[in-house]
Design an enzyme around this catalytic site. Structure first.
Site, mmCIF file in Angstrom:
data_model
loop_
_atom_site.group_PDB
_atom_site.id
_atom_site.type_symbol
_atom_site.label_atom_id
_atom_site.label_comp_id
_atom_site.label_asym_id
_atom_site.label_seq_id
_atom_site.Cartn_x
_atom_site.Cartn_y
_atom_site.Cartn_z
ATOM 1 N N HIS A 103 41.747 39.398 35.495
ATOM 2 C CA HIS A 103 42.286 38.710 34.092
ATOM 3 C C HIS A 103 42.352 37.248 34.632
ATOM 4 O O HIS A 103 42.326 36.156 33.186
ATOM 5 C CB HIS A 103 42.549 38.560 32.753
ATOM 6 C CG HIS A 103 42.560 40.713 32.658
ATOM 7 N ND1 HIS A 103 41.441 40.353 32.382
ATOM 8 C CD2 HIS A 103 43.167 41.524 33.326
ATOM 9 C CE1 HIS A 103 41.511 41.951 31.854
ATOM 10 N NE2 HIS A 103 42.487 42.609 31.458
HETATM 11 N N1 Q9C Z 1 48.849 42.993 22.257
HETATM 12 C C1 Q9C Z 1 44.298 44.546 33.994
HETATM 13 O O1 Q9C Z 1 44.413 46.594 33.501
HETATM 14 N N2 Q9C Z 1 47.309 44.180 26.571
HETATM 15 N N3 Q9C Z 1 45.107 44.242 32.282
HETATM 16 C C2 Q9C Z 1 48.137 43.136 25.703
HETATM 17 C C3 Q9C Z 1 47.994 42.573 23.326
HETATM 18 C C4 Q9C Z 1 46.866 43.510 28.035
HETATM 19 C C5 Q9C Z 1 45.502 45.134 31.067
HETATM 20 C C6 Q9C Z 1 47.436 43.381 24.607
HETATM 21 C C7 Q9C Z 1 46.312 44.288 29.244
HETATM 22 C C8 Q9C Z 1 46.512 43.493 30.138
HETATM 23 C C9 Q9C Z 1 44.630 44.610 34.627
HETATM 24 ZN ZN ZN Z 2 42.373 46.617 32.466
#
Ligand code: Q9C
Ligand code: ZN
Length: 684
Positions: free
Chosen positions: A137
């Site tokens: 990301h």
């Molecule tokens: N309310 C990886 O799996 N979630 N990153 C955010 C916001 C973030 C995932 C929810 C998830 C990140 C590497």
């Molecule tokens: Zn992920």
């Protein structure tokens, strides 16, 4: 070609952790790494790998993707106290910093580059690195979604610079869209980026319209970004498999990468609180196995997400086992992609039709996303199957119970799918003349007991057979016996009478109560056996057109020879593998008979891919005039060789038409053939 599997790991990366309350980030814990490592030890996998040390990535390596300013920001967090760290973290979406974050993120980059070096230098064939923080990301100027530096994107740039690579494939099977990787290569045709992700019509993090199927890349890079948006939770083994067979693999083989990088996130696996999907750990060994047939086997798996500790670590183990060449556990569950998955697949195929020759002759148009609603119930039902794993007191405790249920499910599931590995991989019956062509690890069984095969043979007319031919037959049965008894994983046998040999082999399987046999006959077949139940599925690939009427269990596939093309991809991915995976055989027999017109490369690839079925148990029966093919097949079966493809040309239109017709005819029986939401009515 290079042998061995690299494992890159450094315990230092467990230091990065969350120092305050933050429900968004709390799942990205140090235990993710320690649990994986512990599970690898449990299965004795570590000692089977070539251990490669990690190192720090350098600033200039990191700046292959990130700006100097951003690197300075990350560096500055090294000396910060909690409050300041919290402030910097808040400037990004779903990110936390810790005083060791900079150091850990540099080691994560360096570990990934060490893996690339091991594979590109030929020190190992492939490998896996266990790292955190993850990367896919993060962007030029921003941390995002637990990611600090974009390990895989940096690795791709690094491999291009250092090894002059022209084509790199990145497969991002994490359940989140790796938008950071997409942005880095959006207009770049030298990197093909594939990602599937939970999307729910853009109602899921990171809520981007550019995660949808119509984001295909920009400028020269058009067609080199492939997004498969999942619009429902609960996607499982057959949905993922369908996306590979009908989208990724045909395009990837056409692209013909020189290196494959996997953004290996396991939040797409069962029990994951973020992904809410259903894929079981062995699914990842199948995905890995497919990709091992590209780029001459050069494959680097790099950890991204994965937040259910047990699911994550079992899936990591299954990935590594596949890399090591272990037999594959059969993919569990009913092989039927759901309507919503097919709709996504159809849309991606339609979006990419202008850019890829493998889609040229396919009739694909985008569907409006209307049907999704109708299979919501289907998926909801699936996500509730494991209630019986809880005691009455435990029922109704929400998230915690979801974790426990998956723990218990996996405890049983892994025991049921992992079987003991025979010490010898391959046995052969090749007659005097052929033995010297085989790799030294091949076992040649001796000391036949004729009585054992009497019942099988007596049903056939072998009285007038020459002794030599009869001996070959008996030797083949000896090899087959060893496969069925699980003393070896696979085998090959030379035959002067391929049709008769196959009929006898099938009969022998039935005498020994092998439930389902998949039989793929390449060439002119002269085998008259009744095939009217589920015990045998016969696919005959031949140039001649027979007047035979195809049935569910007896299918002939007319394939015109085309000297210009060296491939067979539309038949392999569009028909044979979908049918084979739908059938779920216990044993596979491949016969290379007279007048086969596929040639050794296509047959080799087919056999290599069929190792995903039937716990990799395959018997290859080869006409005695095809010695050249025999050698290649032996090397495929022992795992020493990966088929080679050059000069891609699309399959002939008339061949593709044959596949389309067969698909239309059998997609209700063999449901993995379904790659669209239309033209299909459920039998019910
Ligand atoms: N309310 C990886 O799996 N979630 N990153 C955010 C916001 C973030 C995932 C929810 C998830 C990140 C590497
Ligand atoms: Zn992920």
């Amino acid at each position: 070609m290079a042998a061995g599997t690299a494992l890159v790991y450094d315990g230092e990366m467990i230091n990065h952790k969350l120092l305050w309350e933050d429900p968004t980030c709390e799942v990205e814990v140090p235990e993710r790494l320690s649990c994986c490592y512990g599970r690898l030890q449990h299965y004795n996998l570590i000692e089977r790998c070539i251990l490669v040390s990690a190192r720090e990535g350098t600033e200039s390596e990191i700046m292959l993707i990130h700006s100097m300013d951003y690197v300075e920001v990350v560096k500055s967090t090294e000396k910060m106290e909690k409050e300041e760290l919290q402030k910097v973290s808040a400037e990004y979406d779903a990110v936390y910093f810790h005083p060791t974050t900079y150091r850990c993120a540099k080691v994560a980059v360096g570990a990934t580059l060490q893996l690339v070096d091991a594979v590109m230098s030929g020190k190992t064939r492939n490998g896996l690195t266990l790292i955190r923080p993850p990367g896919h990301h993060s962007q030029r100027n921003a941390a995002n979604g637990f990611c600090i530096f974009n390990n895989v994107a940096i690795a791709a740039k690094y491999a291009q610079r250092k090894y002059g690579l022209q084509r790199i494939l990145i497969v991002d099977w994490d359940i989140h869209h790796g938008q950071g990787i997409q942005y880095a290569f959006d207009d770049d045709p030298s990197v093909l980026y594939f990602s599937w992700h939970r999307f729910e019509h853009q109602n899921f993090w990171p809520w981007l319209s550019e995660s949808n199927y119509d984001a295909v890349g920009q400028g020269k890079g058009k067609g080199f970004t492939i997004n498969v948006p999942w619009n429902l939770v609960g996607m499982g083994n057959s949905d993922y498999l369908a996306a590979f067979l009908h989208v990724l693999l045909p395009i990837a083989f056409e692209f013909d990468p020189e290196l494959v990088l996997i953004s290996a996130g396991y939040d797409s696996g069962i029990g994951d609180p973020e992904g809410q999907m259903k894929a079981t750990p062995e699914c990842f060994s199948h995905l890995t196995h497919f990709l091992m047939n590209l780029a001459n086997g050069k494959l680097c798996a790099v950890l991204e997400g994965g937040y259910h500790l047990r699911s994550l670590s079992e899936s990591v183990c299954m990935t590594l086992k596949a890399l090591l060449g272990d037999p594959l556990s059969p993919l569990s569950g009913e092989m039927m992609p759901c309507l919503s998955a097919r709709e996504s697949i159809q849309n991606v195929r339609a979006a990419h039709k202008p850019y890829w020759k493998c889609l040229t002759y396919e009739d694909v148009t985008p569907v409006q996303d209307l049907s999704t609603i109708s299979c919501q119930a289907e998926k909801a039902e699936l996500t509730q199957t494991n209630v019986e794993l809880l005691s009455p007191q435990e029922v109704g405790k929400g998230d915690v119970n979801e974790v426990i249920k998956t723990d218990r499910f996996l405890e049983t599931h892994m025991k049921s799918i992992l079987s003991l590995k025979p010490p010898i991989k391959t046995a052969a019956a090749v007659g005097e003349s052929g033995a010297y062509l085989l790799p030294p690890t091949v076992h040649i069984p001796k000391g036949l007991d004729m009585k054992e095969f009497k019942t099988t043979i007596s049903a056939f007319d072998v009285k007038n057979m020459k002794e030599e031919a009869l001996n070959l037959l008996l030797n083949m049965l000896a090899v087959l016996n060893k496969i069925i008894k699980k003393e070896v994983i696979n085998g090959l046998a030379v035959s002067s009478t391929p049709s008769l040999s196959s009929a006898i082999a099938i009969a022998h399987c039935q005498n020994l109560k092998v439930q389902k046999v998949l039989c793929v006959f390449v060439g002119d077949m002269d085998m008259k056996i009744e095939l009217d139940d589920d015990k045998v599925l016969l696919i005959n690939i031949c140039a001649k057109h027979f007047e035979q009427v195809n049935t569910k269990h007896n299918i002939s596939l007319n394939w015109k020879e085309d000297p210009k093309t060296n491939n067979f991809f539309s038949a392999t991915f569009g028909f044979i593998l979908p049918v084979a995976y739908s059938y779920q055989p216990n044993l596979t027999i491949v016969i290379v008979g007279p007048n086969q017109n596929l040639g050794k490369n296509r047959i080799s690839l087919l056999i290599s891919l069929l190792q995903g079925l039937a716990e990799s148990q395959i018997l290859a029966v080869i006409q005695d005039t095809e010695e050249k093919i025999m050698q290649d097949i032996a090397n495929i079966l022992t795992g020493d060789f990966i088929p080679n493809f050059e000069n891609f040309a699309p399959d002939l239109q008339e061949n593709v038409e044959v596949i389309k017709e067969l698909r239309a005819q059998f997609q209700q029986e063999w449901k993995l053939l379904q790659c669209s939401a239309k033209n299909f009515k459920d039998g019910k």
